[in-house]
Scaffold this motif. Structure first.
Motif, short mmCIF file in Angstrom:
data_model
loop_
_atom_site.label_atom_id
_atom_site.label_comp_id
_atom_site.label_asym_id
_atom_site.label_seq_id
_atom_site.Cartn_x
_atom_site.Cartn_y
_atom_site.Cartn_z
N GLU A 14 -12.37 14.93 3.00
CA GLU A 14 -13.00 14.12 4.06
C GLU A 14 -13.06 12.63 3.70
O GLU A 14 -13.26 11.79 4.57
N HIS A 15 -12.88 12.29 2.43
CA HIS A 15 -12.92 10.87 2.04
C HIS A 15 -11.53 10.29 1.76
O HIS A 15 -11.40 9.13 1.39
N LEU A 16 -10.50 11.14 1.93
CA LEU A 16 -9.17 10.78 1.44
C LEU A 16 -8.63 9.49 2.06
O LEU A 16 -8.13 8.60 1.36
N CYS A 58 -7.80 6.15 -0.07
CA CYS A 58 -6.44 5.62 -0.18
C CYS A 58 -6.41 4.13 0.18
O CYS A 58 -5.73 3.34 -0.47
N GLU A 59 -7.15 3.77 1.23
CA GLU A 59 -7.18 2.35 1.63
C GLU A 59 -7.69 1.49 0.48
O GLU A 59 -7.18 0.40 0.22
N MET A 60 -8.71 1.99 -0.22
CA MET A 60 -9.26 1.20 -1.34
C MET A 60 -8.25 1.11 -2.49
O MET A 60 -8.13 0.07 -3.13
N HIS A 61 -7.54 2.21 -2.75
CA HIS A 61 -6.52 2.17 -3.81
C HIS A 61 -5.42 1.18 -3.48
O HIS A 61 -4.91 0.48 -4.35
N THR A 62 -5.03 1.15 -2.21
CA THR A 62 -4.00 0.19 -1.79
C THR A 62 -4.51 -1.23 -2.01
O THR A 62 -3.80 -2.10 -2.51
N ARG A 63 -5.78 -1.43 -1.64
CA ARG A 63 -6.39 -2.75 -1.83
C ARG A 63 -6.43 -3.11 -3.31
O ARG A 63 -6.16 -4.24 -3.71
N VAL A 123 1.58 -2.02 -3.76
CA VAL A 123 2.19 -0.84 -3.15
C VAL A 123 1.19 -0.13 -2.25
O VAL A 123 -0.03 -0.25 -2.44
N LEU A 124 1.71 0.60 -1.29
CA LEU A 124 0.88 1.38 -0.38
C LEU A 124 0.56 2.71 -1.06
O LEU A 124 1.47 3.43 -1.47
N ILE A 125 -0.73 3.02 -1.20
CA ILE A 125 -1.11 4.33 -1.75
C ILE A 125 -1.49 5.23 -0.57
O ILE A 125 -2.57 5.08 0.01
N ASP A 126 -0.58 6.13 -0.20
CA ASP A 126 -0.87 7.04 0.90
C ASP A 126 -1.36 8.38 0.32
O ASP A 126 -1.34 8.58 -0.89
N PRO A 127 -1.86 9.28 1.17
CA PRO A 127 -2.43 10.53 0.64
C PRO A 127 -1.46 11.30 -0.27
O PRO A 127 -1.87 11.83 -1.30
N GLU A 128 -0.17 11.30 0.07
CA GLU A 128 0.80 12.04 -0.75
C GLU A 128 0.88 11.43 -2.16
O GLU A 128 0.88 12.14 -3.17
N ARG A 129 0.92 10.13 -2.19
CA ARG A 129 1.03 9.46 -3.49
C ARG A 129 -0.26 9.64 -4.30
O ARG A 129 -0.21 9.87 -5.51
N LEU A 130 -1.40 9.55 -3.63
CA LEU A 130 -2.68 9.73 -4.33
C LEU A 130 -2.80 11.15 -4.88
O LEU A 130 -3.18 11.35 -6.03
N ARG A 131 -2.45 12.14 -4.05
CA ARG A 131 -2.54 13.54 -4.51
C ARG A 131 -1.57 13.77 -5.67
O ARG A 131 -1.89 14.51 -6.61
N PHE A 180 -16.48 2.52 3.47
CA PHE A 180 -16.50 2.47 2.01
C PHE A 180 -16.30 1.02 1.54
O PHE A 180 -15.41 0.32 2.02
N GLY A 181 -17.13 0.60 0.58
CA GLY A 181 -17.07 -0.79 0.10
C GLY A 181 -16.53 -0.92 -1.30
O GLY A 181 -16.30 -2.05 -1.77
N GLY A 182 -16.33 0.19 -2.00
CA GLY A 182 -15.81 0.07 -3.37
C GLY A 182 -15.81 1.41 -4.08
O GLY A 182 -16.37 2.40 -3.59
N TYR A 183 -15.14 1.47 -5.22
CA TYR A 183 -15.09 2.70 -6.01
C TYR A 183 -14.95 2.38 -7.49
O TYR A 183 -14.57 1.26 -7.87
N SER A 184 -15.28 3.37 -8.29
CA SER A 184 -15.12 3.24 -9.75
C SER A 184 -14.74 4.61 -10.29
O SER A 184 -15.19 5.64 -9.77
N GLN A 185 -13.89 4.63 -11.33
CA GLN A 185 -13.41 5.91 -11.85
C GLN A 185 -13.46 5.97 -13.36
O GLN A 185 -13.06 5.01 -14.04
N LEU A 186 -13.92 7.10 -13.86
CA LEU A 186 -13.87 7.37 -15.31
C LEU A 186 -12.88 8.51 -15.53
O LEU A 186 -12.85 9.47 -14.76
N TYR A 187 -12.10 8.40 -16.61
CA TYR A 187 -11.21 9.49 -17.02
C TYR A 187 -11.63 9.99 -18.39
O TYR A 187 -11.84 9.19 -19.31
N LEU A 188 -11.75 11.32 -18.50
CA LEU A 188 -12.19 11.95 -19.76
C LEU A 188 -11.00 12.70 -20.33
O LEU A 188 -10.66 13.80 -19.85
#
Ligand SMILES: CC(C)(COP(=O)(O)OP(=O)(O)OC[C@H]1O[C@@H](n2cnc3c(N)ncnc32)[C@H](O)[C@@H]1OP(=O)(O)O)[C@@H](O)C(=O)NCCC(=O)NCCS
Length: 333
Positions: free
Chosen positions: A187-189, A193-198, A213-221, A246-254
């Motif tokens: 539901e947030h995809l 994706c728009e934020m990743h493109t940004r 580059v454009l990050i579309d759902p296929e590329r994100l998945r 959505f105004g922003g995001y942050s990601q951690l990788y473990l």
């Protein structure tokens, strides 16, 4: 005589020797490095993707593997650009092995039509670059610095009082912060994706001639599928209460099997800046991390030296610089 050849990804003993050489080189120079694990390299080579092609080279002296190079480039965009990383065994440096690997990599990249090559060079914190082997090697190969980042580290756990202080800075009236682990909920995809493109167009990259580059759902998945083979992920997003935007995001990788965490992208979209969302987003991922993975000992992140807003946020969390990374670029033709 030094002979340079390409690694067959199915040749596991050579791939393993490649990784061991890379490890020996990294740990010789860099106390705070977070090099890729064996599992990660193996997974990268076993599952080539539709967006990025990677070629590994090895330099041999007789039977002995003495140096390695990793060259790659996007195959759907930025076709003029390539990434290159070279490592030579500490006891075999200044014999021309790095140059031999570079020459062969450059020849292949030219043949592939790549006119612009970038490589990351890690130096001690605060270093001006010049005088460090990696930097001087890159300069000798014709590369110039186009961007620099601090590699920062935050020791964990961050104490309760500190978390409380950071919480006090967050504006809780205008935005909700949502978190999830693993892939983005369906539901947030679209907004994600728009934020990743940004992010692809907004993240400071200095003078690197990178085309967003454009990050579309296929590329994100696709990206999620590859990354989550080797990492767990924690994501936070800020959603404006008034309209759900959505105004922003942050990601951690473990990384699997390690005791540290990598803080990847943090983006606050331009029209949402000025609400301390950077702090809110990073705090949300930190709190979830400390609750669910208390075994992790540190968070690493890289922030552009001239990204003053993110530098100030990181400093406030207690991050400290441990290395300075110079992105070096050579343009041919
Ligand atoms: C950087 C590195 C790959 C160089 O490999 P190398 O085999 O020692 O390099 P070469 O012997 O081919 O050197 C080529 C030229 O680079 C320059 N150079 C290399 N090391 C240098 C040093 N320590 N100080 C000054 N100049 C240096 C010199 O101009 C040299 O030519 P010269 O020997 O004729 O003077 C090696 O030090 C290494 O593996 N470092 C760690 C990994 C890394 O940082 N890689 C670079 C980022 S991609």
């Amino acid at each position: 005589m030094i002979v340079v050849s390409e690694v067959d990804p199915a040749d596991e003993p050579t791939l393993r020797a490649f990784w061991e050489t890379e490890q020996a080189s990294v740990w010789h120079d860099r106390q705070y490095a977070i090099p890729r694990s064996w599992e990660r390299l193996r997974s990268m080579m076993a599952h080539p993707n539709d967006w990025y092609r990677r070629t590994l080279l090895v330099a041999r002296d007789g039977d002995a593997l003495v140096g390695v190079a990793d060259l790659g480039g996007s195959i759907t965009d930025n076709l003029h650009l390539a990434d290159l990383e070279i490592h030579v065994l500490p006891e075999r440096r200044r014999e021309g092995i790095g140059r031999a690997l570079h020459d062969e990599a450059a020849r292949r990249l030219r043949a592939d039509g790549r006119t612009s090559v970038v490589g990351e060079v890690y130096c001690p914190a605060g270093s001006q670059g010049s005088g460090e082997a990696a930097y001087d090697f890159a300069a000798a190969m014709g590369y110039a610095p186009v961007h620099s980042e601090d590699h920062l580290m935050l020791a964990l756990p961050v104490g309760g009082r500190e978390v409380e202080r950071l919480r006090g800075k967050v504006d809780k009236t205008a935005y909700d912060v949502l978190t999830w682990t693993g892939p983005c909920p369906e539901e947030h995809l679209e907004q994600f994706c728009e934020m990743h493109t940004r992010m692809s167009s907004d993240v400071p990259v200095g003078e690197i001639d990178y085309e967003p580059v454009l990050i579309d759902p296929e590329r994100l998945r696709g990206r999620e599928e590859r990354v989550f083979r080797s990492f767990d992920g924690i994501t936070s997003v800020a959603r404006r209460r008034a309209d759900g935007v959505f105004g922003g995001y942050s990601q951690l990788y473990l990384p699997h099997g390690a005791d540290y965490v990598y803080q990847d992208d943090t983006l606050v979209m331009p029209e949402h800046r000025g609400h301390r969302l950077g702090t809110a987003l990073k705090l949300a991922t930190l709190e979830l991390l400390q609750r669910e993975s208390p075994d992790r000992r540190a968070i690493h992140t890289d922030t552009a030296v001239d990204n003053h807003a993110m530098q100030a946020t990181n400093l406030d969390f207690g991050y400290r610089p441990v290395e300075r990374m110079y992105e070096m670029q050579r343009r041919d033709g």
